[in-house]
Write a protein that holds these residues in place. Structure first.
Motif, short mmCIF file in Angstrom:
data_model
loop_
_atom_site.label_atom_id
_atom_site.label_comp_id
_atom_site.label_asym_id
_atom_site.label_seq_id
_atom_site.Cartn_x
_atom_site.Cartn_y
_atom_site.Cartn_z
N MET A 135 0.82 -1.21 0.00
CA MET A 135 0.00 0.00 0.00
C MET A 135 0.86 1.27 0.00
N HIS A 136 2.14 1.13 -0.32
CA HIS A 136 3.07 2.26 -0.28
C HIS A 136 2.52 3.47 -1.05
N GLY A 137 2.55 4.63 -0.40
CA GLY A 137 2.16 5.88 -1.03
C GLY A 137 0.68 6.21 -0.93
N GLN A 138 -0.12 5.31 -0.38
CA GLN A 138 -1.56 5.58 -0.24
C GLN A 138 -1.79 6.49 0.97
N VAL A 139 -2.87 7.27 0.92
CA VAL A 139 -3.11 8.26 1.97
C VAL A 139 -4.61 8.38 2.27
N TRP A 140 -4.92 8.56 3.55
CA TRP A 140 -6.27 8.87 4.01
C TRP A 140 -6.29 10.35 4.43
N SER A 141 -7.42 10.99 4.31
CA SER A 141 -7.54 12.37 4.77
C SER A 141 -7.61 12.40 6.30
N ARG A 142 -7.20 13.51 6.85
CA ARG A 142 -7.30 13.71 8.30
C ARG A 142 -8.75 13.60 8.75
N ASP A 143 -9.67 14.20 7.99
CA ASP A 143 -11.09 14.17 8.34
C ASP A 143 -11.62 12.74 8.43
N TYR A 144 -11.18 11.88 7.51
CA TYR A 144 -11.63 10.49 7.54
C TYR A 144 -11.13 9.80 8.81
N VAL A 145 -9.89 10.02 9.18
CA VAL A 145 -9.34 9.39 10.39
C VAL A 145 -10.06 9.90 11.63
N VAL A 146 -10.34 11.21 11.68
CA VAL A 146 -11.10 11.78 12.81
C VAL A 146 -12.47 11.09 12.90
N GLN A 147 -13.14 10.93 11.77
CA GLN A 147 -14.46 10.27 11.74
C GLN A 147 -14.35 8.84 12.26
N GLN A 148 -13.32 8.12 11.86
CA GLN A 148 -13.16 6.73 12.28
C GLN A 148 -12.84 6.62 13.77
N VAL A 149 -12.16 7.62 14.33
CA VAL A 149 -11.92 7.65 15.78
C VAL A 149 -13.25 7.79 16.52
N LYS A 150 -14.13 8.65 16.02
CA LYS A 150 -15.45 8.82 16.63
C LYS A 150 -16.24 7.51 16.60
N VAL A 151 -16.18 6.81 15.48
CA VAL A 151 -16.87 5.52 15.35
C VAL A 151 -16.29 4.52 16.35
N ALA A 152 -14.97 4.49 16.46
CA ALA A 152 -14.30 3.56 17.37
C ALA A 152 -14.67 3.84 18.82
N LYS A 153 -14.74 5.12 19.18
CA LYS A 153 -15.12 5.46 20.56
C LYS A 153 -16.56 5.03 20.84
N ALA A 154 -17.45 5.25 19.88
CA ALA A 154 -18.86 4.91 20.07
C ALA A 154 -19.07 3.40 20.15
N THR A 155 -18.30 2.64 19.40
CA THR A 155 -18.48 1.19 19.36
C THR A 155 -17.51 0.46 20.30
N LYS A 156 -16.61 1.22 20.92
CA LYS A 156 -15.60 0.65 21.83
C LYS A 156 -14.76 -0.43 21.14
N ARG A 157 -14.35 -0.12 19.91
CA ARG A 157 -13.50 -1.01 19.12
C ARG A 157 -12.27 -0.25 18.65
N ALA A 158 -11.40 -0.97 17.99
CA ALA A 158 -10.21 -0.35 17.40
C ALA A 158 -10.63 0.57 16.26
N VAL A 159 -9.77 1.51 15.94
CA VAL A 159 -10.00 2.38 14.79
C VAL A 159 -9.74 1.56 13.53
N ARG A 160 -10.66 1.62 12.59
CA ARG A 160 -10.52 0.87 11.34
C ARG A 160 -10.46 1.86 10.18
N LEU A 161 -9.33 1.84 9.46
CA LEU A 161 -9.15 2.69 8.29
C LEU A 161 -9.23 1.79 7.05
N MET A 162 -10.30 1.93 6.31
CA MET A 162 -10.55 1.09 5.14
C MET A 162 -9.70 1.57 3.96
N TYR A 163 -9.12 0.60 3.23
CA TYR A 163 -8.32 0.96 2.06
C TYR A 163 -9.18 1.62 0.98
N SER A 164 -10.45 1.31 0.98
CA SER A 164 -11.36 1.91 -0.01
C SER A 164 -11.53 3.42 0.20
#
Length: 185
Positions: A69-98
């Motif tokens: 996956m070298h060189g691929q990038v997620w936006s900061r906003d997407y990672v922030v959103q996934q942190v919120k989901v992780a906190k709500a579901t009490k799971r690890a943060v999941r960053l989808m390659y899609s």
């Protein structure tokens, strides 16, 4: 911990929060954010950089999933959103390659300076708020459990007055490199 699966990168909330600290807020710079560089999970805003040194488990083809996956990038906003989901579901943060932005993450190995110190006697200026981001990295690398000690930070390199600072942070088998770019004062 950081794990690369066939569909996502899964990580602890503290790891994600540290990456967010270093990720660009500029929506026009799609190559900056949270990315994968040579099998490592990284984040940059162009002024500072965090690289979690991740040992990649080989996939079925014998190559590290993250390395592919070298060189691929997620936006900061997407990672922030996934942190919120992780906190709500009490799971690890999941960053989808899609959810990759389509931008090309910068070549981290060209930015990280070699460890060592130069002979420059001129003062070097740094934005203190960029150096303060080290706190989030230490928190991310602090082992879980009561009484566990946060890792120390090693200033590992600064070779000249206009060269970046290299900090190394390590704790119980995990490590990260933090690069802070200088500024003229």
């Amino acid at each position: 911990m950081i794990y690369f699966t066939d569909e996502s990168c899964d990580l602890d909330i503290n790891d994600a929060l540290a990456l967010i600290e270093f990720a660009s807020t500029d929506k026009t710079r799609t190559s900056l954010g949270v990315g994968i560089s040579n099998g490592n999970l990284c984040a940059t805003d162009g002024h500072s950089l965090l690289r979690f040194n991740v040992a990649c488990a080989p996939d079925t083809d014998g190559l590290g999933r993250a390395a592919s996956m070298h060189g691929q990038v997620w936006s900061r906003d997407y990672v922030v959103q996934q942190v919120k989901v992780a906190k709500a579901t009490k799971r690890a943060v999941r960053l989808m390659y899609s959810a990759f932005t389509g931008g090309k993450f910068p070549p981290v190995d060209q930015v990280v300076p070699k460890p060592g110190f130069g002979k420059s006697r001129k003062p070097t200026g740094f934005d203190a708020s960029l150096v303060a981001r080290l706190v989030s990295v230490c928190k991310a690398l602090t082992p879980a459990g009561k009484g566990r000690k946060a890792p120390g930070v090693l200033l590992a390199g600064n070779t000249g007055e206009l060269d970046p600072l290299l900090f190394k942070v390590a704790s119980e088998g995990r490590s990260a490199d933090v690069v802070v770019m200088p500024m003229r004062i």
